[in-house]
Design an enzyme around this catalytic site. Structure first.
Site, PDB file in Angstrom:
ATOM      1  CE  LYS A 156      -1.832   5.066   1.242  1.00  0.00           C
ATOM      2  NZ  LYS A 156      -1.947   5.157   2.724  1.00  0.00           N
ATOM      3  CG  ASP A 169      -1.852   1.205   1.239  1.00  0.00           C
ATOM      4  OD1 ASP A 169      -2.643   1.352   0.289  1.00  0.00           O
ATOM      5  OD2 ASP A 169      -1.755   2.010   2.185  1.00  0.00           O
TER       6      ASP A 169
END
Length: 741
Positions: A601, A597
């Site tokens: 980003k 994750d």
């Protein structure tokens, strides 16, 4: 004839014998001779007016009212152009004034409309809107104080209410404005009705027969306030196109066109000409289109032979929208609104006064185009229609936020955020007026199978504009629908990171479609939840600032985990269990601990700097030992204590006054392709540094630039949580809505 006789006997005591007898003779003559000329048609139509007049007169008399039947064939004299006769004013004025002088005072004159007679006493009719024309002639001849026209509506509206539900009644218009509205398609008003009134400055009031309490629309000689008055529509029209490069510089092309059309009794409502007369478009009634094409082709036959004219062709299934009172200088607003909603006018022109603009659009786009323009021009509020995909924690929170603040946003911003559809992977609900607060139960019981096609069909059927698709899912599959949504007029707002981290070819294609269709895509919550990170980076980059590094704690979950673990004596497994209990982690905590994750980003920020890195190029330190990466969630949770010695050792091996932080780091030469290094890892930082002072589940981002040198721009705050993320998505929606206002 039998039905006529039954009607006479059963419904009225008025003596209609002569009218029915005449009708019978006329029909017999038509049957025998096969001749139904305009002259005979006028005579037949006249009987309907006479019958109606006599029936009304008799009904009033039976109520004790002194009613007098007045046949305008004895009053208004015309030329002999049957079907559309023109009054002879001098004779008609004298007849009318004499008649009303004799039948005045307590007399109620029931006057036939639409019919008259020639100077040879042959019955004629006054053409379209002839009854109102009769009334305006009488008002002129008698110098009336006001003419009142009773219709089926409350007055003249800013648009046809049947096509535009938000149309508003106009209280007052000038004669000039009313004439423009009538000319460009208003069905309750005709231009020729106004002409006799202008001469004597007699006001005309449009009233509703079925609403006696309404003051209607007043039309008079007074100038109304400046501004756009109404949207009028011409349907059943066709665009005739003449093209030819050889026409360059040749004079008289327009004259030849109009001469050819005039010889065939064809009227042109709109003409638009390209540069140097190489392309000319004419709007005519559809019934005359083929005849107009043939007439122009015949006129330019020699020019076809010399190749000066290349083609004459018809564009059918079009409609004309006229914006009455629209100055060309301010036409950009409605035009931009049309383009934003993917409605491209085929042709447009403005009048000599420069205060009316007409657009030719495809007929299938008429209703949507009208509503878009009307909302832009007359809307007290700007209506933005939202389709929300996904109703998990973030989606549910967002929907409820939108519904709860709807009225407040209308009052503060003048923007109506209207959720027309909510969809999950199984079903969807749709309501063009907006879903209710019971949307959850309605969605659960919905029988509408979820599909992009089904939602797009519903949106098109209701001619909705100003569309925003909101993606609150985490679906890898759903993002493949983004381009289709863009092509169908949607702007995008997304909390889903997948689209921005898929293979670069997908990313580039998405941007190209956004540019081509002039749509927007906002995704501020992709990194930093509700923090203004992406906007800040985008602004710096587009302003020419050279960003040299971006570093930070990207995950609120991992921020809480290491902020707590670094400053307490708790075991790593205990802190992780606390994070799970507080709902900070995914159902499978390994989704947070594997670092993917954070890697996504970091890649999103790299691509904001126009770098074309792929996800595979991001170096990610997986926080889960290899022996714990497989197996079920329950098995992993049962073995959490195996993590304790690993992270205790890492913690103890730090330098003094240092703490652990899981950091994403974009560095290297970010101004060149392939010059960037993207790395996600667990690092030890000084406790007094900006990263070291982080508390709770906050995120923090350091943006280094050439101008700021060693002193980065620091953005810090809540970086996780459904409410924060939903509020960030809400902000993106509002920004898009305000941008298009």
């Amino acid at each position: 004839m039998e039905n006529f006789k039954n009607y006479q006997k059963g419904n009225s005591s008025a003596d209609l014998t002569s009218e029915f007898t005449l009708l019978e003779k006329l029909y017999e003559g038509v049957a025998l001779l096969g001749d139904y000329s305009k002259k005979i048609k006028d005579n037949v139509l006249a009987q309907g007016e006479v019958i109606s007049g006599k029936v009304v007169t008799q009904a009033l008399k039976e109520k004790g009212i002194n009613a007098n039947f007045s046949d305008t064939r004895q009053l208004i004299k015309t030329d002999a152009k049957f079907g559309n006769a023109q009054p002879v004013d001098a004779i008609s004025r004298k007849n009318v004034q004499s008649h009303f002088k004799s039948n005045n005072g307590t007399t109620v004159n029931i006057v036939t409309g639409f019919i008259a007679s020639s100077t040879d006493n042959e019955t004629t009719t006054l053409g379209r809107n002839g009854s109102n024309f009769t009334a305006s002639l009488l008002a002129n001849y008698l110098e009336a104080e006001e003419l009142q026209s009773f219709t089926h509506v409350d007055g003249i509206f800013t648009a046809n209410p049947d096509l535009v539900p938000d149309a508003q009644k106009i209280d007052q218009l000038s004669f000039e404005e009313a004439n423009e509205i009538a000319t460009f398609g208003a069905t309750i008003l005709h231009a020729k009705t106004i002409i006799p009134l202008i001469e004597k400055k007699i006001p005309l009031r449009i009233l509703n027969t079925f609403n006696h309490t309404h003051n209607g629309t007043l039309i008079n000689s007074e100038n109304s306030r400046k501004g756009i008055k109404s949207l009028s529509v011409l349907e059943n029209v066709t665009l005739v196109n003449l093209e030819g490069r050889g026409l360059l510089g040749k004079p008289g092309i327009d004259a030849r066109i109009f001469r050819a059309l005039a010889q065939n009794n064809i009227s042109v409502s709109i003409i638009s000409q390209g540069s140097s007369e190489r392309g000319i478009g004419l709007v005519v009634e559809s019934k005359d289109a083929q005849k107009a094409k043939d007439a122009i082709e015949a006129e330019f036959e020699l020019d076809f032979y010399t190749h000066d004219v290349s083609s004459v062709y018809l564009t059918e299934n079009v409609s004309v929208i006229s914006i009455i009172g629209q100055e060309l200088a301010t036409f950009n607003k409605p035009y931009d609104a049309l383009i934003r909603n993917q409605i491209v006018p085929i042709l447009f022109n403005n009048t000599v006064t420069g205060k009316n603009v007409s657009l030719v659009v495809e007929r299938v786009q008429l209703k949507k185009a009208l509503n878009v323009i009307h909302s832009e021009i007359f809307g007290i509020t700007k209506k933005v229609n939202l389709v929300v995909f996904g109703h998990g924690t973030v989606g549910k929170t967002l929907i409820n936020q939108l519904l709860e603040t709807r009225e407040n946003i209308i009052q503060r911003k003048g923007i109506e955020l209207n959720i027309v559809a909510i969809a999950n992977s199984r079903q969807f609900i749709f309501d063009a007026k907006g879903v209710s607060k019971k949307w959850q139960s309605e969605l659960e019981s919905s029988t509408q199978k979820s599909s992009i096609e089904g939602i797009l069909k519903a949106v098109k059927e209701h001619h909705l504009g100003n569309l925003i698709a909101v993606d609150t899912t985490a679906s890898k599959d759903f993002v493949t629908n983004y381009v289709e949504l863009i092509k169908n007029g949607f702007d995008l707002v997304s909390a889903n990171k997948i689209a921005n981290t898929k293979e670069y070819s997908f990313y580039k294609n998405l941007r190209e479609n956004l540019h081509f269709y002039q749509k927007n895509y906002l995704y501020e919550t992709n990194v930093g939840a509700g923090l203004p990170l992406i906007d800040t980076i985008r602004l710096l980059h587009h302003s020419g600032e050279n960003i040299t590094r971006i570093r930070g704690v990207f995950s609120g979950t991992l921020s809480y985990l290491f902020n707590t673990f670094s400053t307490s004596d708790k075991n790593f497994s205990d802190v992780l269990n606390e994070a799970i209990e507080k709902g900070f982690t995914e159902p499978d905590p390994r989704e947070d601990l594997n670092g993917n994750d954070v890697g996504r980003k970091l890649l999103i920020l790299a691509r904001e700097l126009d770098l074309s890195n792929e996800f595979s190029e991001v170096k990610i330190q997986n926080l889960i030992p290899e022996n714990l990466r497989e197996g079920s969630v329950s098995e992993f949770l049962a073995r959490l204590e195996e993590l304790n010695p690993i992270y205790l050792n890492t913690k103890n091996n730090q330098a003094e006054n240092h703490v652990l932080r899981y950091v994403g780091d974009l560095s290297g030469d970010l101004s060149v392709e392939n010059g960037a290094s993207l790395e996600v890892s667990l690092v030890s930082v000084p406790k007094e540094s900006s990263l070291g002072q982080l508390k709770g589940s906050d995120s923090i981002f350091e943006i280094y630039t050439e101008s700021y040198g060693e002193h980065p721009i620091v953005i810090q705050g809540a970086g996780a949580g459904a409410a924060v993320t939903a509020r960030g998505v809400f902000g993106d929606i509002l920004r898009l809505a305000e941008k298009s206002k």
